[in-house]
Write an enzyme that holds these catalytic residues in place. Structure first.
Site, short mmCIF file in Angstrom:
data_model
loop_
_atom_site.label_atom_id
_atom_site.label_comp_id
_atom_site.label_asym_id
_atom_site.label_seq_id
_atom_site.Cartn_x
_atom_site.Cartn_y
_atom_site.Cartn_z
N ILE A 1 -37.36 -36.68 -26.59
CA ILE A 1 -37.71 -35.17 -26.66
C ILE A 1 -38.76 -34.72 -25.96
O ILE A 1 -38.84 -33.60 -25.32
CB ILE A 1 -37.99 -35.05 -28.32
CG1 ILE A 1 -36.72 -35.55 -29.11
CG2 ILE A 1 -38.24 -33.30 -28.58
CD1 ILE A 1 -37.06 -35.52 -30.51
N THR B 1 -40.82 -35.69 -38.89
CA THR B 1 -39.38 -36.01 -38.92
C THR B 1 -38.73 -35.60 -40.32
O THR B 1 -39.45 -35.65 -41.40
CB THR B 1 -38.78 -37.33 -38.55
OG1 THR B 1 -37.54 -37.48 -39.03
CG2 THR B 1 -39.82 -38.29 -39.38
N ASP B 2 -37.38 -35.07 -40.21
CA ASP B 2 -36.90 -35.04 -41.78
C ASP B 2 -36.84 -36.26 -42.57
O ASP B 2 -36.75 -36.19 -43.66
CB ASP B 2 -35.58 -34.39 -41.64
CG ASP B 2 -34.42 -35.14 -41.03
OD1 ASP B 2 -34.69 -36.24 -40.49
OD2 ASP B 2 -33.28 -34.56 -40.95
N GLU B 3 -37.00 -37.16 -41.91
CA GLU B 3 -36.89 -38.81 -42.53
C GLU B 3 -37.88 -39.03 -43.44
O GLU B 3 -37.64 -39.85 -44.44
CB GLU B 3 -36.57 -39.91 -41.59
CG GLU B 3 -35.31 -39.44 -40.52
CD GLU B 3 -34.98 -40.57 -40.10
OE1 GLU B 3 -35.20 -41.87 -40.39
OE2 GLU B 3 -34.21 -40.55 -38.87
N LYS C 1 -44.07 -42.49 -40.31
CA LYS C 1 -44.12 -41.22 -39.96
C LYS C 1 -44.75 -40.30 -41.11
O LYS C 1 -45.63 -39.53 -40.92
CB LYS C 1 -42.73 -40.73 -39.54
CG LYS C 1 -42.22 -41.15 -38.29
CD LYS C 1 -42.78 -40.63 -36.94
CE LYS C 1 -42.87 -39.13 -36.61
NZ LYS C 1 -43.58 -38.93 -35.38
P1 NAD Z 1 -38.48 -41.87 -27.80
O1 NAD Z 1 -38.51 -43.17 -28.51
O2 NAD Z 1 -37.26 -41.40 -27.24
O3 NAD Z 1 -39.93 -41.68 -26.83
C1 NAD Z 1 -41.27 -42.04 -27.67
C2 NAD Z 1 -42.08 -42.08 -26.19
O4 NAD Z 1 -43.59 -42.44 -27.03
C3 NAD Z 1 -41.80 -42.93 -25.35
O5 NAD Z 1 -41.83 -42.28 -23.99
C4 NAD Z 1 -42.86 -44.20 -25.47
O6 NAD Z 1 -43.36 -44.96 -24.19
C5 NAD Z 1 -43.97 -43.37 -25.98
N1 NAD Z 1 -44.91 -44.09 -26.81
C6 NAD Z 1 -44.75 -44.97 -27.67
N2 NAD Z 1 -45.77 -45.69 -28.17
C7 NAD Z 1 -46.73 -44.91 -27.63
C8 NAD Z 1 -48.14 -45.16 -27.52
N3 NAD Z 1 -48.90 -46.12 -28.26
N4 NAD Z 1 -49.08 -44.51 -26.61
C9 NAD Z 1 -48.42 -43.50 -25.91
N5 NAD Z 1 -47.02 -43.37 -25.71
C10 NAD Z 1 -46.39 -44.15 -26.54
O7 NAD Z 1 -38.38 -40.86 -29.09
P2 NAD Z 1 -38.00 -39.41 -29.34
O8 NAD Z 1 -36.71 -39.62 -29.84
O9 NAD Z 1 -38.43 -38.43 -28.11
O10 NAD Z 1 -38.99 -38.90 -30.54
C11 NAD Z 1 -40.29 -38.05 -30.39
C12 NAD Z 1 -40.83 -37.72 -31.47
O11 NAD Z 1 -40.01 -37.03 -32.13
C13 NAD Z 1 -41.31 -39.05 -32.30
O12 NAD Z 1 -42.52 -38.73 -33.09
C14 NAD Z 1 -40.28 -39.03 -33.52
O13 NAD Z 1 -40.80 -39.53 -34.61
C15 NAD Z 1 -39.76 -37.46 -33.64
N6 NAD Z 1 -38.50 -37.16 -34.15
C16 NAD Z 1 -37.62 -37.59 -33.27
C17 NAD Z 1 -36.01 -37.22 -33.75
C18 NAD Z 1 -34.78 -37.68 -32.98
O14 NAD Z 1 -33.79 -37.49 -33.44
N7 NAD Z 1 -35.15 -38.31 -31.72
C19 NAD Z 1 -35.79 -36.37 -34.93
C20 NAD Z 1 -36.98 -36.01 -35.37
C21 NAD Z 1 -38.47 -36.37 -35.33
P1 TYD Z 2 -29.87 -43.16 -35.26
O1 TYD Z 2 -29.28 -42.51 -34.03
O2 TYD Z 2 -30.42 -44.47 -35.40
O3 TYD Z 2 -30.77 -42.15 -36.11
P2 TYD Z 2 -31.30 -42.35 -37.53
O4 TYD Z 2 -31.11 -43.53 -38.13
O5 TYD Z 2 -32.83 -41.93 -37.34
O6 TYD Z 2 -30.70 -41.16 -38.25
O7 TYD Z 2 -28.55 -43.15 -36.32
C1 TYD Z 2 -27.81 -42.12 -36.79
C2 TYD Z 2 -27.06 -42.36 -37.71
O8 TYD Z 2 -26.05 -43.33 -37.31
C3 TYD Z 2 -27.62 -43.35 -39.01
O9 TYD Z 2 -26.71 -43.16 -40.19
C4 TYD Z 2 -27.28 -44.77 -38.48
C5 TYD Z 2 -25.72 -44.61 -37.67
N1 TYD Z 2 -25.49 -45.63 -36.95
C6 TYD Z 2 -24.23 -46.14 -36.75
O10 TYD Z 2 -23.44 -46.07 -37.38
N2 TYD Z 2 -24.05 -47.23 -35.52
C7 TYD Z 2 -24.90 -47.24 -34.73
O11 TYD Z 2 -24.79 -48.16 -33.55
C8 TYD Z 2 -26.28 -46.60 -34.63
C9 TYD Z 2 -27.44 -47.01 -33.45
C10 TYD Z 2 -26.57 -45.74 -35.72
#
Ligand code: NAD
Ligand code: TYD
Length: 340
Positions: free
Chosen positions: A12, A120-122, A148
């Site tokens: 993101i 996050t919504d989690e 989180k």
């Molecule tokens: P991601 O895992 O793709 O990226 C995380 C980044 O943080 C990486 O580039 C990593 O190198 C960096 N990082 C980790 N530890 C660090 C540290 N100690 N210091 C500096 N950098 C560090 O994550 P994402 O999916 O892009 O998520 C970004 C944010 O959004 C997170 O806070 C996550 O909790 C939140 N979020 C993600 C989702 C989703 O669906 N991906 C949904 C809701 C909220």
């Molecule tokens: P994920 O992308 O890990 O996001 P989150 O657990 O944070 O919601 O998983 C999305 C949903 O998909 C979750 O219900 C777990 C399921 N899942 C599978 O069924 N198979 C997989 O290989 C993965 C990675 C996730």
């Protein structure tokens, strides 16, 4: 405005930096990222020559490093983000997500600057019917979600106690370009293209709300500029899907786009042992974002899935370098130093 984006080499964060530099060419963006396994500077390779973009490799827990960086606002994405990894070992989750966030809150307090904390919504936990709103209690179930929720509450406390100008966003599951292929959607696409089994946890009937990453970036941009200090904003996609339906849709889309028949692709579905503590359903009410700012998701799910599958088909080299581990060499080639 000089913005410190943490975790900008992740999924993101990299989409957000691209969005910001495009929308505000006059802003300066500093990307602070530790380059953990999830950080990949290739995600930003097209921005390297832009003079108002700068990468700093470092840890958000490093207070000395934070002291030495100048900025007017923080947008905090850096985190350990994968639930399955938090089940195996929660240590880096508590360190980065909790302590790291505390370090950023402290520097924001010292500088009297705004900080957007991306939660996050989690944090709300699972819900059978209806949806969570911003005042719903936090009931996280996985170590990831608990870390989180902890940082979310500490951020809130800095507003209540110190008057810090912090705004919290709670977003649903994102998908789109540059997502690390351990998460459901990119994993299914990459496995389908390589003719590998597609693991579906449990009965596949768990429900998530999905939002296209570009819509999330737009929402964080709005919250950065207009969010109320101490405010919490749900950012949802109004798009609940069962995992098995998404998996089927992705497999059929890959089949169509590669000119293949659906049968063999659907045959890749493999039901596996469920994730421990697997939340059944996530659902948030995003109407506050709509009411206060007129924000809503602009990308329909069909459109978003088409665009995402197209992107992964066109960027096979990008995700194959991740799977092979070769992506770790990119930083060394660009900066002459090892990533680890
Ligand atoms: P991601 O895992 O793709 O990226 C995380 C980044 O943080 C990486 O580039 C990593 O190198 C960096 N990082 C980790 N530890 C660090 C540290 N100690 N210091 C500096 N950098 C560090 O994550 P994402 O999916 O892009 O998520 C970004 C944010 O959004 C997170 O806070 C996550 O909790 C939140 N979020 C993600 C989702 C989703 O669906 N991906 C949904 C809701 C909220
Ligand atoms: P994920 O992308 O890990 O996001 P989150 O657990 O944070 O919601 O998983 C999305 C949903 O998909 C979750 O219900 C777990 C399921 N899942 C599978 O069924 N198979 C997989 O290989 C993965 C990675 C996730």
């Amino acid at each position: 405005m000089k913005i410190l984006v943490t975790g900008g080499a992740g999924f993101i964060g990299s989409n957000f930096i691209r969005h910001m530099l495009k929308s505000y060419p006059e802003y300066e963006v500093i990307n602070l990222d530790l380059l953990t396994y999830a950080g990949n500077l290739e995600n930003l390779s097209d921005l390297e020559d832009i003079p108002n973009y700068r990468f700093v490799k470092g840890d958000i827990c490093d207070r000395g490093l934070l002291e030495g960086i100048g900025f007017d606002a923080i947008v905090h994405f850096a985190a350990e983000s994968h639930v399955d990894r938090s089940i195996l070992d929660s240590t880096p989750f508590l360190r980065t997500n909790v302590i790291g966030t505390q370090c950023l809150l402290d520097i924001a307090r010292k500088r009297r600057c705004r900080m957007v904390h991306v939660s996050t919504d989690e944090v709300y936990g699972s819900i059978e019917k209806g949806s969570f709103h911003e005042e719903s209690p936090l009931m996280p179930n996985s170590p990831y979600a608990a870390s989180k929720a902890s940082s979310d509450l500490i951020a809130r406390s800095y507003h209540e106690t110190h008057g810090l100008d912090v705004v919290i966003t709670r977003c649903s599951n994102n998908y789109g370009p540059y997502q690390f292929p351990e998460k459901l959607i990119p994993l299914v696409i990459a496995n389908a293209i390589r003719n590998k089994p597609v693991p579906v946890y449990g009965d596949g009937l768990n429900v998530r709300d999905w939002l296209f990453v570009g819509d999330h970036c737009r929402a964080v941009d709005i919250v950065l500029h207009k969010g109320r200090a101490g405010g919490v904003y749900n950012i949802g996609g109004k798009n609940e899907q069962k995992n098995i339906d998404i998996v089927r849709k992705l497999l059929m889309t890959v089949a169509r786009k590669t000119g293949s028949s659906e049968g063999p692709f659907l045959g890749l579905i493999t039901f596996v042992k469920d994730r421990p503590g697997h939340d059944r359903r996530y659902a948030i009410d995003p109407s506050k974002m709509e009411r206060e700012f007129g924000w809503g998701p602009a990308t329909g799910f069909d459109e978003g899935i088409e665009a995402t599958v197209d992107w992964y088909l066109a960027h096979r080299a990008w995700w194959e370098r991740i799977i092979s581990g070769a992506y770790r060499e990119y930083y060394q080639l660009q900066y002459g130093k090892k990533a680890d």
